[in-house]
Motif scaffolding. Sequence first.
Motif, mmCIF file in Angstrom:
data_model
loop_
_atom_site.group_PDB
_atom_site.id
_atom_site.type_symbol
_atom_site.label_atom_id
_atom_site.label_comp_id
_atom_site.label_asym_id
_atom_site.label_seq_id
_atom_site.Cartn_x
_atom_site.Cartn_y
_atom_site.Cartn_z
ATOM 1 N N SER A 201 0.839 -1.199 0.000
ATOM 2 C CA SER A 201 0.000 0.000 0.000
ATOM 3 C C SER A 201 0.874 1.248 0.000
ATOM 4 O O SER A 201 0.438 2.320 -0.446
ATOM 5 C CB SER A 201 -0.925 0.016 1.223
ATOM 6 N N ALA A 202 2.121 1.106 0.500
ATOM 7 C CA ALA A 202 3.061 2.226 0.488
ATOM 8 C C ALA A 202 4.482 1.702 0.576
ATOM 9 O O ALA A 202 4.742 0.733 1.290
ATOM 10 C CB ALA A 202 2.785 3.164 1.666
ATOM 11 N N ASN A 203 5.381 2.326 -0.165
ATOM 12 C CA ASN A 203 6.806 2.060 -0.045
ATOM 13 C C ASN A 203 7.417 3.127 0.865
ATOM 14 O O ASN A 203 7.124 4.318 0.706
ATOM 15 C CB ASN A 203 7.501 2.108 -1.415
ATOM 16 N N SER A 222 -2.819 -4.013 -1.414
ATOM 17 C CA SER A 222 -3.447 -4.851 -2.438
ATOM 18 C C SER A 222 -3.362 -4.143 -3.783
ATOM 19 O O SER A 222 -4.311 -4.167 -4.566
ATOM 20 C CB SER A 222 -4.900 -5.164 -2.063
ATOM 21 N N THR A 223 -2.229 -3.505 -4.045
ATOM 22 C CA THR A 223 -2.063 -2.773 -5.297
ATOM 23 C C THR A 223 -1.612 -3.721 -6.405
ATOM 24 O O THR A 223 -1.091 -4.798 -6.157
ATOM 25 C CB THR A 223 -1.038 -1.640 -5.126
ATOM 26 N N GLY A 224 -1.822 -3.270 -7.635
ATOM 27 C CA GLY A 224 -1.472 -4.112 -8.775
ATOM 28 C C GLY A 224 -2.493 -5.221 -8.973
ATOM 29 O O GLY A 224 -3.666 -5.078 -8.632
ATOM 30 N N ASN A 225 -2.037 -6.337 -9.528
ATOM 31 C CA ASN A 225 -2.919 -7.470 -9.785
ATOM 32 C C ASN A 225 -3.062 -8.291 -8.510
ATOM 33 O O ASN A 225 -2.308 -9.230 -8.263
ATOM 34 C CB ASN A 225 -2.338 -8.332 -10.910
ATOM 35 N N SER A 226 -4.039 -7.927 -7.669
ATOM 36 C CA SER A 226 -4.198 -8.536 -6.351
ATOM 37 C C SER A 226 -5.669 -8.642 -6.011
ATOM 38 O O SER A 226 -6.469 -7.798 -6.411
ATOM 39 C CB SER A 226 -3.480 -7.685 -5.305
ATOM 40 N N THR A 227 -6.008 -9.702 -5.257
ATOM 41 C CA THR A 227 -7.407 -9.916 -4.866
ATOM 42 C C THR A 227 -7.659 -9.598 -3.405
ATOM 43 O O THR A 227 -8.778 -9.755 -2.924
ATOM 44 C CB THR A 227 -7.821 -11.376 -5.138
ATOM 45 N N GLY A 228 -6.627 -9.157 -2.688
ATOM 46 C CA GLY A 228 -6.788 -8.834 -1.276
ATOM 47 C C GLY A 228 -5.450 -8.448 -0.684
ATOM 48 O O GLY A 228 -4.400 -8.687 -1.286
#
Length: 248
Positions: A201-203, A222-228
Amino acid sequence: MILALLGGGRVGAATVTVQRGDTLTRLAVRHGTTAQALVKANPGLRQGALMAGTRLTLPSPPAPVWTVRRGDTLSLIARRQGTTLAALLAANPGLDAQQPLLVGQRLTLPSRGAVTRQPSAATVRAASIRVTAVMPVQGRLTTSFSDTHPSIDLAAPTSTPVRAARPGVVTESSFDGRSGWGWTVLVDHGDGMTTRYSHNSANLVRVGARVEAGQVIARVGSTGNSTGPHLDYRVTVQGAPVDPFSLY
């Protein structure tokens, strides 16, 4: 009651040959089991004399159990018992790796066969690097390492701290939309090993920053290609993917 064996035992199971004068009780004591367990392991037994030369199937020993002590963690128990964190979790399917262990809690230890596997070339190279690694997130394992998924997924609440597994230098800290990893941090450990932490969610670190083992470098997301919310944790040695659990 004295019994005699009618049929053979289970294929592949350990067996013992009855000697003259043996009884079930004597055999049980000699092999660290009970007469009842011997009978259960040999369903072909019937009433009669226990004949010399008969082969009896020995019952499988009970699974070893570890009682949690103060200061124990899953990684520490796995390392102390010569197993892996993945095998320990597999032997305790109801265990939530995200929750702290309780003193007195009993864990089933995996059998030696459960953690034996043919090492790949990458695993052998990883073993040659002596490391003390920190688990980035104490989350729930949702996807294991495989040829088609060369990483592990650890589910954890959004904003859970993500920690660097080992000391190193940040070589990437950006949003990776092309690969679907979302916010990602890549750390080069200087000995041929890199670790990647994705879907954040943050770097919290910049390229070029020197990080220490256990330092918070990102937050679960859950950024990018993610379901949770989860962490995609990847390890490579000389560019070849390695099961992250092999470090622990």
